[in-house]
Design a protein around this motif. Structure first.
Motif, short mmCIF file in Angstrom:
data_model
loop_
_atom_site.label_atom_id
_atom_site.label_comp_id
_atom_site.label_asym_id
_atom_site.label_seq_id
_atom_site.Cartn_x
_atom_site.Cartn_y
_atom_site.Cartn_z
N ARG A 188 -49.10 87.72 25.95
CA ARG A 188 -48.10 88.21 26.90
C ARG A 188 -47.08 89.06 26.14
NH1 ARG A 188 -44.14 84.64 30.65
NH2 ARG A 188 -43.23 86.45 31.66
N GLY A 189 -46.76 90.22 26.70
CA GLY A 189 -45.79 91.09 26.05
C GLY A 189 -46.43 92.15 25.17
N GLU A 190 -47.67 91.90 24.75
CA GLU A 190 -48.38 92.85 23.92
C GLU A 190 -48.72 94.11 24.74
OE1 GLU A 190 -51.46 90.72 21.83
OE2 GLU A 190 -52.53 92.59 21.35
N VAL A 191 -48.76 95.26 24.07
CA VAL A 191 -49.16 96.48 24.76
C VAL A 191 -50.61 96.78 24.42
CG1 VAL A 191 -48.78 98.97 24.97
CG2 VAL A 191 -46.82 97.40 24.85
N VAL B 151 -48.84 91.06 31.15
CA VAL B 151 -47.84 90.22 31.83
C VAL B 151 -48.33 88.79 32.02
CG1 VAL B 151 -46.70 92.14 33.00
CG2 VAL B 151 -48.66 91.05 34.10
N LEU B 152 -49.60 88.56 31.76
CA LEU B 152 -50.14 87.20 31.84
C LEU B 152 -51.39 87.14 30.98
CD1 LEU B 152 -50.57 84.85 34.79
CD2 LEU B 152 -52.65 85.59 33.66
N SER B 153 -51.57 86.00 30.32
CA SER B 153 -52.74 85.85 29.45
C SER B 153 -53.07 84.37 29.33
CB SER B 153 -52.40 86.46 28.08
OG SER B 153 -53.29 85.99 27.11
N VAL B 154 -54.24 84.00 29.83
CA VAL B 154 -54.67 82.59 29.72
C VAL B 154 -56.13 82.56 29.33
CG1 VAL B 154 -53.05 81.57 31.37
CG2 VAL B 154 -55.18 82.54 32.20
N ARG B 155 -56.54 81.45 28.75
CA ARG B 155 -57.96 81.29 28.45
C ARG B 155 -58.41 79.94 29.01
NH1 ARG B 155 -61.30 84.05 24.86
NH2 ARG B 155 -59.86 84.55 23.19
N SER B 156 -59.57 79.97 29.70
CA SER B 156 -60.07 78.72 30.26
C SER B 156 -60.77 77.92 29.18
CB SER B 156 -61.05 79.02 31.40
OG SER B 156 -62.23 79.58 30.86
N ARG B 157 -61.08 76.66 29.51
CA ARG B 157 -61.70 75.79 28.52
C ARG B 157 -63.06 76.32 28.05
NH1 ARG B 157 -62.12 69.89 30.64
NH2 ARG B 157 -61.68 71.03 32.55
N ASP B 158 -63.75 77.04 28.94
CA ASP B 158 -65.08 77.53 28.53
C ASP B 158 -65.03 78.89 27.84
OD1 ASP B 158 -64.92 79.52 30.42
OD2 ASP B 158 -66.33 78.62 31.81
N GLY B 159 -63.81 79.37 27.54
CA GLY B 159 -63.71 80.55 26.70
C GLY B 159 -63.39 81.84 27.41
N THR B 160 -63.55 81.89 28.73
CA THR B 160 -63.23 83.13 29.43
C THR B 160 -61.73 83.24 29.62
OG1 THR B 160 -65.33 83.03 30.61
CG2 THR B 160 -63.66 84.49 31.52
N GLY B 161 -61.19 84.39 29.27
CA GLY B 161 -59.77 84.60 29.43
C GLY B 161 -59.48 85.40 30.69
N MET B 162 -58.21 85.37 31.08
CA MET B 162 -57.74 86.24 32.17
C MET B 162 -56.49 86.94 31.65
SD MET B 162 -56.82 85.40 36.14
CE MET B 162 -55.62 84.07 35.89
N VAL B 163 -56.53 88.28 31.71
CA VAL B 163 -55.41 89.06 31.21
C VAL B 163 -54.92 89.94 32.36
CG1 VAL B 163 -54.74 90.89 29.60
CG2 VAL B 163 -56.28 89.07 28.84
N ALA B 164 -53.61 89.92 32.59
CA ALA B 164 -53.04 90.81 33.61
C ALA B 164 -52.20 91.87 32.91
CB ALA B 164 -52.21 90.03 34.60
N VAL B 165 -52.36 93.11 33.36
CA VAL B 165 -51.55 94.20 32.81
C VAL B 165 -50.82 94.91 33.95
CG1 VAL B 165 -52.86 94.67 30.71
CG2 VAL B 165 -53.61 95.71 32.86
N ARG B 166 -49.64 95.43 33.63
CA ARG B 166 -48.86 96.16 34.63
C ARG B 166 -49.11 97.65 34.47
NH1 ARG B 166 -43.49 93.39 35.96
NH2 ARG B 166 -45.11 92.00 36.71
#
Lengths: 479, 158
Positions: free
Chosen positions: B105-108, B125-140
């Motif tokens: 989060r905050g990275e460009v 603006v958001l960055s999470v990773r699930s237990r099985d390794g897939t991440g979700m990244v939101a950018v503005r």
């Protein structure tokens, strides 16, 4: 040579204490659990031997003991398949030039005997599912696998599977392998690993199977046998297709995803079916560049969503193009690609050279059917299923009493259908042996229903066409 | 002929959410139009917002039900689900992410279109990773890029 992957988005490579192999007089670092071939490639050894007649360099290709490209002398024994041989400390390994030397050591050889209800040849998705179904119904099960890590090709499938909830949709292949293996273990099935079934002799009341294993052989007397031996990767004809650095897609997956070894930096993938698209994505995950995926057909053969995954990371997909040659003398140093016209001829002047050190062939698979063919099962050539397959019924019974087939060795398809076919074959074998027939028949019809649903879309129409041909032949022969 | 692996414009039109839905909260955009045997998105959805009458029918989103929770995005085996939230001049685009390291989060990062072309530099603006390794990244990104941006590339790597 920094070819081992330490940081991967999906996989954790937990390597133990390093050990040393002696490769032609020099020490090579390896880690427990690696194959000899993977350890050599990881340390920068691309040439694993030379061809017997013309002395051409040979490298890692299939990684699962099927292609003979990695035969080496290991602890004095020539023609050892180093891709299915685990490393051990102080192991002496050398390359073969010309006909291999006759060993000056006499290998130990002992003969063992096993009796079992059901022998299953191949511990991949089909074999594991067959073992679970049959053992759960009460049959005793022995699994034979050539590799030292069971699980077949599931152990390199880092992507999540499609399908339905009851068939592991949304679960990665590596995790499915873990679950199936633990279930098989819980049901008390026995394993013979690093072992090849080399012959099957129908005895009238069952099958006598000759299994070659380290240190000797085992004669397995089984009342029934399930063939789940998978497939081998297809080759494509072009100059220098044998140079080290040309990998089968499955072979490269084994290196990257099982052993955590990335043998180059820039790849060209040939074939835009699901396997080619998936391996391209896995190359990106491993940290490589993929210069292009090349497909001779005017459209991609795999799922759109797999293509979109690599396309949006900037990987070009070149339709109506093919590889015309590989450049290099000792290993891949580049590749030339040409456009093809409507009659599949190279378009003059369309040559493009790619600066790559890996060429990955994803041009289809051929069923591995030596055992049923040798045992005398009726075979049928079905292009839609990838080649010759044993004639079989919808219960996966071949024309030999007590011999069943499941997964890619019954026709090239994919892992979910292999698991369903395995379940059907395992339950059918148990039922035919008299184990809980009522319950077995329910397992069979439920699995057949799921299989039919999975195959209901347009992507399965070719496979279904092939299966119909096989089933019709089976009706003629078996009735 | 359309570009292989890139959703044709005419098909895409039918998959995108109406602005009014994406203005309230993020909504799922499922870019999966082939009859492939899979219905993961349907059964993982906690609110029944994915309409998929059979396993090989391409999914549709019920925009009134979708809450933008991101479960389908992180579960889809084809990594074919995104989320979009419209915020005035801006839009947040949520993409699945399976590379290492996961942008923070905050990275460009570089916001990419469906062919991997860089559309903009964008803030995570958001960055999470699930237990099985897939991440979700939101950018503005600028609002007009809401349905153009479909991937991100962290600095350095291609």
């Amino acid at each position: 040579m920094a070819r081992r992957i330490w940081d991967h988005p999906i996989l954790d490579f937990e390597r133990g204490e390093p050990l040393k192999l002696i490769f032609e007089g020099r020490e090579i670092t390896a880690y427990p659990g690696e194959s000899v071939a993977a350890a050599l490639v990881a340390e920068g050894v691309d040439i694993l031997g030379w061809s017997k007649l013309r002395g051409r360099p040979r490298g890692f290709f299939c990684g699962i003991g099927k292609c003979s490209s990695c035969l080496m002398v290991v602890d004095g024994i020539p023609n050892t398949r180093t891709c299915v041989t685990p490393v051990s400390p102080g192991m002496r390994v050398s390359r073969q030039r010309g006909p291999p030397p006759i060993p000056d050591v006499v290998p130990e050889f002992d003969l063992e005997r096993e009796e079992v209800d059901l022998a299953i040849l191949g511990g991949g998705p089909a074999g594991l599912s067959a073992a679970i179904a049959a053992a759960d119904l009460g049959a005793s099960v022995l699994l034979v696998d050539e590799n030292f890590r069971p699980g077949g090709q599931l152990i390199k499938q880092t992507h999540k599977f499609f399908g339905s909830r009851e068939n592991y949709a949304g679960v990665r292949g590596i995790e499915i392998a873990r679950r199936l293996l633990s279930e098989v273990g819980g049901l008390g099935a026995r394993w013979v690993l690093r072992s090849s079934a080399v012959a099957d002799y129908p005895t009238g009341s069952g099958h006598r199977i000759v299994v070659r294993r380290p240190g000797g052989a085992t004669l397995v007397d089984a009342r029934a046998v399930i063939v789940g031996t998978g497939a081998s990767e297809n080759m494509l004809a072009f100059p220098n297709n044998d140079l080290p650095g040309v990998y089968g897609a499955g072979g490269l997956q084994t290196l990257m995803n099982v052993f955590g070894v990335l043998p180059g930096e820039r790849a060209l993938v040939i074939g835009a079916g699901n396997v080619g698209l998936i391996v391209a994505y896995q190359l990106l995950q491993a940290g490589a560049r993929v210069e292009a995926v090349v497909e001779i057909m005017p459209r991609i053969g795999g799922y759109f969503v797999h293509a979109a995954k690599i396309r949006r990371m900037g990987v070009p997909i070149l339709l109506r193009h093919t590889i015309s040659r590989v450049l290099g003398r000792e290993r891949v140093e580049g590749a030339e690609v040409v456009a093809v016209d409507d009659s599949w001829r190279a378009v003059e002047g369309s040559e493009r050279t790619f600066d790559v050190d890996m060429v990955v062939l994803a041009v289809g698979l051929t069923p591995s059917v030596r055992i049923p063919a040798q045992a005398g099962a009726d075979m049928i050539y079905v292009p839609q299923l990838g080649g010759h397959v044993p004639v079989h019924t919808p219960r996966l019974l071949t024309t030999l009493d007590g011999m069943y087939v499941a997964g890619d060795s019954s026709g090239i398809e994919e892992a979910t259908t292999a698991m369903l076919e395995g379940r059907i074959a395992g339950a059918a074998a148990a039922s035919d042996l008299g184990y809980a027939p009522d319950r077995a028949e329910r397992v069979i019809s439920e699995a057949q229903r799921q299989l039919e649903s999975f195959r209901s879309g347009p992507f399965s129409s070719r496979v279904l066409e092939g299966k119909e041909m096989v089933w019709e032949k089976a009706r003629e022969v078996i009735g | 002929m359309s570009e292989p692996g890139v959703m044709p414009e005419d098909v895409l039109g039918g998959l995108l959410p109406p602005d009014r839905a994406a203005e309230r909260h993020p909504v799922a955009v499922i870019e999966c139009h082939e009859e492939i045997p899979c219905d993961t998105c349907r059964w993982v959805c906690p609110v029944g917002a994915v309409i998929k009458p059979s396993i090989t029918t391409p999914p549709r989103v019920d925009w009134d039900r979708c809450t933008g929770c991101g479960t389908c995005l992180m579960s889809c085996p084809g990594l074919a689900i995104f989320m979009v939230r419209l915020r005035g001049e801006w839009a947040d685009v949520y993409v699945p992410y399976e590379f290492s390291p996961l942008p923070r989060r905050g990275e460009v990062v570089a916001a990419l279109d469906r062919m991997g072309e860089k559309i903009a530099e964008a803030e995570v603006v958001l960055s999470v990773r699930s237990r099985d390794g897939t991440g979700m990244v939101a950018v503005r990104v600028p609002r007009e890029a809401a349905h153009v941006v479909r991937a991100v590339r962290a600095g350095g790597s291609r």
